[in-house]
Design an enzyme around this catalytic site. Structure first.
Site, PDB file in Angstrom:
ATOM      1  N   VAL A 152      91.968   1.212 -41.201  1.00 53.49           N
ATOM      2  CA  VAL A 152      91.098   0.075 -40.934  1.00 53.49           C
ATOM      3  C   VAL A 152      91.450  -0.993 -41.965  1.00 53.49           C
ATOM      4  O   VAL A 152      91.044  -0.920 -43.117  1.00 53.49           O
ATOM      5  CB  VAL A 152      89.611   0.470 -41.026  1.00 53.49           C
ATOM      6  CG1 VAL A 152      88.730  -0.696 -40.599  1.00 53.49           C
ATOM      7  CG2 VAL A 152      89.315   1.693 -40.164  1.00 53.49           C
ATOM      8  N   HIS A 160      83.496  -0.382 -55.922  1.00 48.07           N
ATOM      9  CA  HIS A 160      82.948  -0.176 -54.584  1.00 48.07           C
ATOM     10  C   HIS A 160      82.754   1.312 -54.351  1.00 48.07           C
ATOM     11  O   HIS A 160      83.171   2.146 -55.159  1.00 48.07           O
ATOM     12  CB  HIS A 160      83.886  -0.768 -53.525  1.00 48.07           C
ATOM     13  CG  HIS A 160      85.259  -0.183 -53.545  1.00 48.07           C
ATOM     14  ND1 HIS A 160      86.235  -0.597 -54.421  1.00 48.07           N
ATOM     15  CD2 HIS A 160      85.816   0.818 -52.828  1.00 48.07           C
ATOM     16  CE1 HIS A 160      87.331   0.109 -54.225  1.00 48.07           C
ATOM     17  NE2 HIS A 160      87.106   0.985 -53.268  1.00 48.07           N
ATOM     18  N   ASP A 191      83.072   1.321 -41.266  1.00 46.10           N
ATOM     19  CA  ASP A 191      84.351   1.449 -40.579  1.00 46.10           C
ATOM     20  C   ASP A 191      84.239   2.111 -39.209  1.00 46.10           C
ATOM     21  O   ASP A 191      85.099   1.927 -38.361  1.00 46.10           O
ATOM     22  CB  ASP A 191      85.355   2.193 -41.459  1.00 46.10           C
ATOM     23  CG  ASP A 191      85.873   1.288 -42.579  1.00 46.10           C
ATOM     24  OD1 ASP A 191      86.008   0.081 -42.333  1.00 46.10           O
ATOM     25  OD2 ASP A 191      86.116   1.781 -43.689  1.00 46.10           O
ATOM     26  N   ARG A 231      89.291   4.278 -32.431  1.00 42.72           N
ATOM     27  CA  ARG A 231      90.182   3.255 -31.871  1.00 42.72           C
ATOM     28  C   ARG A 231      91.302   2.915 -32.854  1.00 42.72           C
ATOM     29  O   ARG A 231      92.402   2.513 -32.453  1.00 42.72           O
ATOM     30  CB  ARG A 231      89.361   1.990 -31.559  1.00 42.72           C
ATOM     31  CG  ARG A 231      90.133   0.908 -30.853  1.00 42.72           C
ATOM     32  CD  ARG A 231      89.292  -0.336 -30.645  1.00 42.72           C
ATOM     33  NE  ARG A 231      88.967  -1.002 -31.905  1.00 42.72           N
ATOM     34  CZ  ARG A 231      88.180  -2.074 -32.015  1.00 42.72           C
ATOM     35  NH1 ARG A 231      87.613  -2.581 -30.951  1.00 42.72           N
ATOM     36  NH2 ARG A 231      87.941  -2.616 -33.189  1.00 42.72           N
ATOM     37  N   ASN A 274      93.036  -2.677 -44.813  1.00 43.04           N
ATOM     38  CA  ASN A 274      93.827  -2.285 -45.972  1.00 43.04           C
ATOM     39  C   ASN A 274      93.723  -0.792 -46.291  1.00 43.04           C
ATOM     40  O   ASN A 274      94.578  -0.235 -46.952  1.00 43.04           O
ATOM     41  CB  ASN A 274      93.408  -3.099 -47.194  1.00 43.04           C
ATOM     42  CG  ASN A 274      91.901  -3.074 -47.433  1.00 43.04           C
ATOM     43  OD1 ASN A 274      91.114  -3.315 -46.529  1.00 43.04           O
ATOM     44  ND2 ASN A 274      91.504  -2.782 -48.649  1.00 43.04           N
ATOM     45  N   TYR A 275      92.640  -0.142 -45.841  1.00 42.23           N
ATOM     46  CA  TYR A 275      92.412   1.261 -46.213  1.00 42.23           C
ATOM     47  C   TYR A 275      92.823   2.223 -45.111  1.00 42.23           C
ATOM     48  O   TYR A 275      92.774   1.895 -43.924  1.00 42.23           O
ATOM     49  CB  TYR A 275      90.929   1.504 -46.526  1.00 42.23           C
ATOM     50  CG  TYR A 275      90.615   1.500 -48.008  1.00 42.23           C
ATOM     51  CD1 TYR A 275      91.135   2.493 -48.840  1.00 42.23           C
ATOM     52  CD2 TYR A 275      89.810   0.530 -48.574  1.00 42.23           C
ATOM     53  CE1 TYR A 275      90.848   2.500 -50.201  1.00 42.23           C
ATOM     54  CE2 TYR A 275      89.522   0.530 -49.938  1.00 42.23           C
ATOM     55  CZ  TYR A 275      90.038   1.518 -50.742  1.00 42.23           C
ATOM     56  OH  TYR A 275      89.757   1.532 -52.083  1.00 42.23           O
ATOM     57  N   HIS A 308      84.304   4.180 -56.479  1.00 41.01           N
ATOM     58  CA  HIS A 308      85.680   3.839 -56.842  1.00 41.01           C
ATOM     59  C   HIS A 308      85.704   2.749 -57.914  1.00 41.01           C
ATOM     60  O   HIS A 308      85.373   1.597 -57.647  1.00 41.01           O
ATOM     61  CB  HIS A 308      86.405   3.377 -55.573  1.00 41.01           C
ATOM     62  CG  HIS A 308      87.887   3.319 -55.704  1.00 41.01           C
ATOM     63  ND1 HIS A 308      88.725   3.086 -54.634  1.00 41.01           N
ATOM     64  CD2 HIS A 308      88.702   3.473 -56.774  1.00 41.01           C
ATOM     65  CE1 HIS A 308      89.968   3.079 -55.049  1.00 41.01           C
ATOM     66  NE2 HIS A 308      89.987   3.306 -56.344  1.00 41.01           N
ATOM     67  N   ASP A 339      75.364  19.335 -36.354  1.00 36.32           N
ATOM     68  CA  ASP A 339      74.346  19.930 -35.481  1.00 36.32           C
ATOM     69  C   ASP A 339      74.487  21.438 -35.659  1.00 36.32           C
ATOM     70  O   ASP A 339      75.331  22.084 -35.053  1.00 36.32           O
ATOM     71  CB  ASP A 339      74.587  19.493 -34.032  1.00 36.32           C
ATOM     72  CG  ASP A 339      73.536  20.051 -33.083  1.00 36.32           C
ATOM     73  OD1 ASP A 339      72.690  20.862 -33.530  1.00 36.32           O
ATOM     74  OD2 ASP A 339      73.563  19.690 -31.896  1.00 36.32           O
TER      75      ASP A 339
HETATM   76 CU    CU Z   1      88.172   2.609 -52.797  1.00 37.15          CU
END
Ligand code: CU
Length: 685
Positions: free
Chosen positions: A398, A451, A318, A326, A400-401, A612, A460
Site C-alpha cells: 500500500v 508512528h 490500509d 486488492r 510506500n509500505y 515505530h 471467531d
Molecule cells: Cu513503520
C-alpha cells in the site's frame, strides 16, 4: 482428499490452475465477479459515472453452512458498494450472481455522521497527479522552490485525509496529496519529499480545493534507490541453501480445503481482508475438534505522531481505506517462499466491476522449525524430535509500505500469526542535523515521523464448538503471611469476562496476562474445560490522546482485546467505511449492547503491532519488522501431541562435512551407522 490434483510443476514450484467454487466459503472467482457485474448492469445500476468501489463475498449464515454437505448446490451472495463519481453518491447492493438477482439496493447516507466513504478507487489513485499538476497554485509553489524542472516527472500521492470536522471537508470526497520528486526516471520517489507543500483535492469535482505552501526547506536529492544496481556490487559470500522435499509436501489440497498433519482448514481470500482462514479444526483420534470458525486481519491503522501542519492528520487504514486484498502481490511475479509451494490464485474487482486475477496471491508451504522437543536421559541418551510448521501467507503493498500476513500452524497444536512490516518509511524533509521530538533523521535531510502500525485480528473462536467462555489469566504475587510464609509463593488468577464491556482489556506483560477461550461444555482428562490461550505481545496500543480524531476513528486500537458475541455483519472493527469517517464505528458501537459472552458464540478482536521510532537502518528500505500473537492449546489436548513424531522427522538424514563428524554425530537415518572419513561424515547400513 487428493494430493494437489490441479497442480503442475514449474521450476520446482507448484502452480495452481484456476478453480471453480466448490465450497460456500470459497473466494469469488472470475465467473462469479463477472456475473455479479452483469446483474448490476442489467438492473441499471452501472451507469456512466458509477464505479464498483468494493465487491466482496458474503459468507453464508452459520446455520446454512452447517446444513450444507459437500457436492450439494449452494447460493453465492455478493455485497457491493457503488460510487457515483459525478455526485459522490454511495449505494450498497447485495447480489446473487447465480441466479441473477439484485436482492437489496439502498443509498448510503455518507452526508450524515459518521460520514464514512468508500475506499479510494484505483482510478482516483492515478488521477490525483493530473489534478494537482494542473493547479497554478501548486505550479507556483514548485517554481518558487526552484523545482520547475521536476514538475513533469514528480509523483503526487493520493492520501486518505482523515476526519477533522472542517466545514469544507465533511461529507466531501477528498484526498490530501504530498509531492515527491523523481530526479531520474526510475528513482524511488519517497526519498525526495517536497516539504511544506500539501494539496487538498476534491475527487468528485476533480479540482484542487487549496494548496498549503509554507517554508523553504530544501528537498534532499541523494537517491534512496534500493536496486542492486544502485546498492551493489552484489555480495558473493553466501553459499547456496537448497530446500529439497523429494517426496513432495505433507499437506493435501482439495479445492480450497487443506489438510496438514492434525490440522484441517479452508483458505479464502477477498479484496478487503486478503487472506481468510475458516473451519480450522484439530484431528484428535478419530474426531475433528473445532478451534476457529474464521480468522483474518480485517483492519489496520498507521497513525503518525508529528504535529506539523502537513502531517498531523495522517492515520491510514490500509484495509478500510485502500483494501488490502486488492493491493495484494501476485507472487507469480516474484517468489517469497522456499520449498514445494502450493499457490492459490485470487480474484478482485477493478473500478468498473470487472474481475482481475491476482495469480498465485496466497503461498502455502512447510518449514522446518528447529527442535520440537528434546531430552537427554541420565545415561546420556538424547531424544530429539524436529518441529515443522505449515505457512499460509500473502503480501500487500500500500503505497510506500509492504505488509506480509503470515499464519503458522504447528505440530503441537499452536497457531501463530505474524505481521511483517517492510518497504519504505514515509518521510518529510528537514534541515540536515536538526533535532525534532517527532521525527528521526534517517538520511541527511530525510526525516521520518514516529508512528504506529496497529493491526486488528478477528478470531471467531470455537473451542470444541461455538459455546465458549472467555477468561483472563495472569500471575498473582502473594504478600508475606499465612498464605506465603517464606515469601517464595506466587499463583495465578482466573477471571471470567462475562460481557462485552468486561471484555475490553489491556495486556500486562509483567504479569504474563493472557486470555483463555474455554469450552462451556467439554472437559479434558483432568476435568478442566478444554481451552486455548490468546498470548499477546503486549506492545503499545494507540498512543494518541482521547480527544484526538484518530482515537475515535481507530478506537479498536485503544485496547489489546475486545470480545464480542458473534453477529453476522460485524466484520470490520473500525466500521464498514472508515475513509473520512468521524469514528466510533465498529467495536465501540457494537459493544454498547454489552452482550453476554458466557457460554456464547464469541469473537475475539486483538490489536497488536509495532510502535515505530524510525532508525537510519530503516533506510532506504526497512528490514522486516515482526509482530503478532500466539493462539495455543492450554488444556485442549490430554498430552503433548507430538510424542509420535519419528525420530528423524523427514529431515534429509545423511550429513556431510567435518563439523558434524567431530561432534560424533552424522545425523544419519534411523538404523544407519555413522563413520568418519577424510571427506567428513558417511552413513551406512
Ligand atoms: Cu513503520
Amino acid at each position: 482428499m487428493s494430493h494437489t490434483p490441479d497442480v503442475t510443476h514449474t521450476h520446482g514450484k507448484r502452480v495452481s490452475t484456476p478453480i471453480t467454487a466448490q465450497h460456500p466459503l470459497d473466494p469469488l472467482n472470475e465467473e462469479e465477479i463477472t456475473a455479479a457485474r452483469t446483474v448490476l448492469d442489467e438492473a441499471g445500476l452501472l451507469t456512466e459515472h458509477v464505479r464498483v468501489a468494493m465487491l466482496l463475498p458474503l459468507d453464508p449464515s452459520k446455520s446454512d453452512l452447517a446444513a450444507w454437505t459437500p457436492g450439494a448446490p449452494f447460493e453465492r451472495r455478493v455485497v457491493v458498494t457503488l460510487l457515483d463519481r459525478s455526485s459522490a453518491k454511495h449505494s450498497g447492493a447485495e447480489v446473487s450472481p447465480t441466479p441473477h438477482r439484485v436482492d437489496t439496493h439502498r443509498v448510503l447516507p455518507t452526508g450524515e455522521a459518521p460520514y464514512g466513504q468508500a475506499a479510494i478507487l484505483m482510478e482516483e489513485f492515478y488521477e490525483v497527479g493530473e489534478i494537482v499538476k494542473a493547479s497554478p497554485e501548486w505550479r507556483a509553489a514548485m517554481e518558487r522552490r526552484g523545482l520547475s524542472e521536476y514538475i513533469d516527472g514528480c509523483f503526487c500521492s493520493p492520501l486518505a485525509p482523515g476526519y477533522f470536522g472542517k466545514e469544507d471537508e465533511v461529507g466531501r470526497r477528498l484526498v490530501r496529496s504530498f509531492t515527491y520528486l523523481i530526479p531520474n526516471e526510475g528513482d524511488s520517489p519517497w526519498a525526495h519529499p517536497v516539504e511544506g507543500l500539501i494539496v487538498r483535492v476534491d475527487l468528485t469535482g476533480r479540482t484542487v480545493i487549496d494548496v498549503y505552501d509554507e517554508g523553504d526547506i530544501e528537498t534532499p536529492l541523494a537517491h534512496g534507490n534500493y536496486s542492486i544496481a544502485a546498492q551493489g556490487p552484489e555480495r558473493e559470500s553466501l553459499k547456496p541453501i537448497d530446500i529439497t522435499m523429494p517426496e513432495g509436501p505433507s499437506f493435501s489440497v482439495d479445492g480450497n480445503n487443506v489438510e496438514w498433519e492434525n490440522w484441517k482448514l479452508h483458505v479464502g481470500f477477498n479484496s478487503r481482508e486478503g487472506l481468510v482462514l475458516s473451519n480450522i479444526s484439530w484431528r484428535d483420534g478419530d474426531e475433528d475438534r473445532p478451534v476457529l470458525t474464521r480468522a483474518s486481519v480485517p483492519e489496520m491503522v498507521v497513525p503518525y505522531g508529528d504535529i506539523d501542519e502537513t502531517r498531523y492528520w495522517i492515520s491510514y487504514f490500509d484495509a478500510g481505506e485502500y483494501l488490502l486484498g486488492r493491493n495484494a502481490n501476485p507472487l507469480s511475479l516474484g517468489c517469497d517462499c522456499l520449498g514445494v509451494i502450493h499457490y492459490f490464485d485470487g480474484f478482485v474487482n477493478d473500478d468498473h466491476g470487472n474481475a482481475v486475477k491476482l495469480p498465485q496471491v496466497i503461498c502455502m508451504h512447510e518449514e522446518d522449525y528447529g527442535i520440537q522437543w528434546k531430552h537427554t536421559d541420565l545415561d546420556g541418551n538424547p531424544d530429539t524430535r524436529r518441529s515443522r510448521r505449515l505457512v499460509i501467507s500473502y503480501f500487500a503493498t500500500v503505497g510506500n509500505y509492504d505488509y506480509g500476513f503470515f499464519w503458522y500452524f504447528y505440530l503441537d497444536g499452536a497457531i501463530q500469526f505474524e505481521a511483517k512490516a517492510t518497504g519504505v518509511v514515509f518521510a518529510g524533509s528537514g534541515v540536515p542535523g536538526s533535532d525534532s521530538p517527532y521525527n528521526t533523521e534517517v538520511a541527511p535531510g530525510v526525516f521520518t515521523p514516529v508512528h504506529q502500525h496497529i493491526f486488528s485480528a478477528r478470531l471467531d473462536v470455537a473451542i470444541d464448538g461455538e459455546d465458549n467462555t472467555l477468561n483472563e489469566i495472569e500471575a498473582v504475587q502473594i504478600p508475606m503471611g499465612p498464605e506465603n510464609p517464606r515469601g517464595n509463593a506466587f499463583t495465578w488468577s482466573h477471571t471470567q469476562l462475562k460481557t462485552e464491556q468486561e471484555a475490553q482489556r489491556m495486556a500486562n506483560g509483567p504479569m504474563s496476562r493472557v486470555w483463555e477461550v474455554a469450552s462451556a461444555h467439554r472437559t479434558n482428562h483432568v476435568g478442566k474445560p478444554t481451552a486455548f490461550w490468546l498470548i499477546p505481545e503486549g506492545k503499545s496500543v494507540l498512543l494518541a490522546q482521547p480527544e484526538s480524531s484518530v482515537y475515535a476513528r481507530a478506537n479498536f486500537a485503544t485496547k489489546h482485546l475486545w470480545g464480542t458475541q458473534f453477529a453476522e455483519r460485524e466484520l470490520y472493527p473500525a466500521g464498514q467505511y472508515p475513509n473520512q469517517s468521524a469514528g466510533w464505528e465498529g467495536l465501540p458501537t457494537w459493544t454498547k449492547a454489552d452482550r453476554s459472552l458466557d457460554g456464547e458464540d464469541i469473537v475475539l478482536w486483538h490489536s497488536f503491532g509495532p510502535t515505530h521510532f524510525p532508525r537510519t537502518e530503516d533506510w532506504p528500505v526497512m528490514p522486516v519488522d515482526y509482530s503478532g500473537f500466539w493462539f495455543k492449546p492450554h488444556g485442549f489436548l490430554d498430552q503433548n501431541p507430538t510424542m509420535n513424531l519419528p525420530e528423524n522427522a523427514g529431515a534429509s538424514c545423511a550429513s556431510s562435512g567435518s563439523a558434524c563428524c567431530t561432534s560424533g554425530s552424522c545425523g544419519c537415518c534411523s538404523g544407519e551407522s555413522c563413520s568418519c572419513g577424510n571427506t567428513g561424515c558417511g552413513c551406512g547400513k
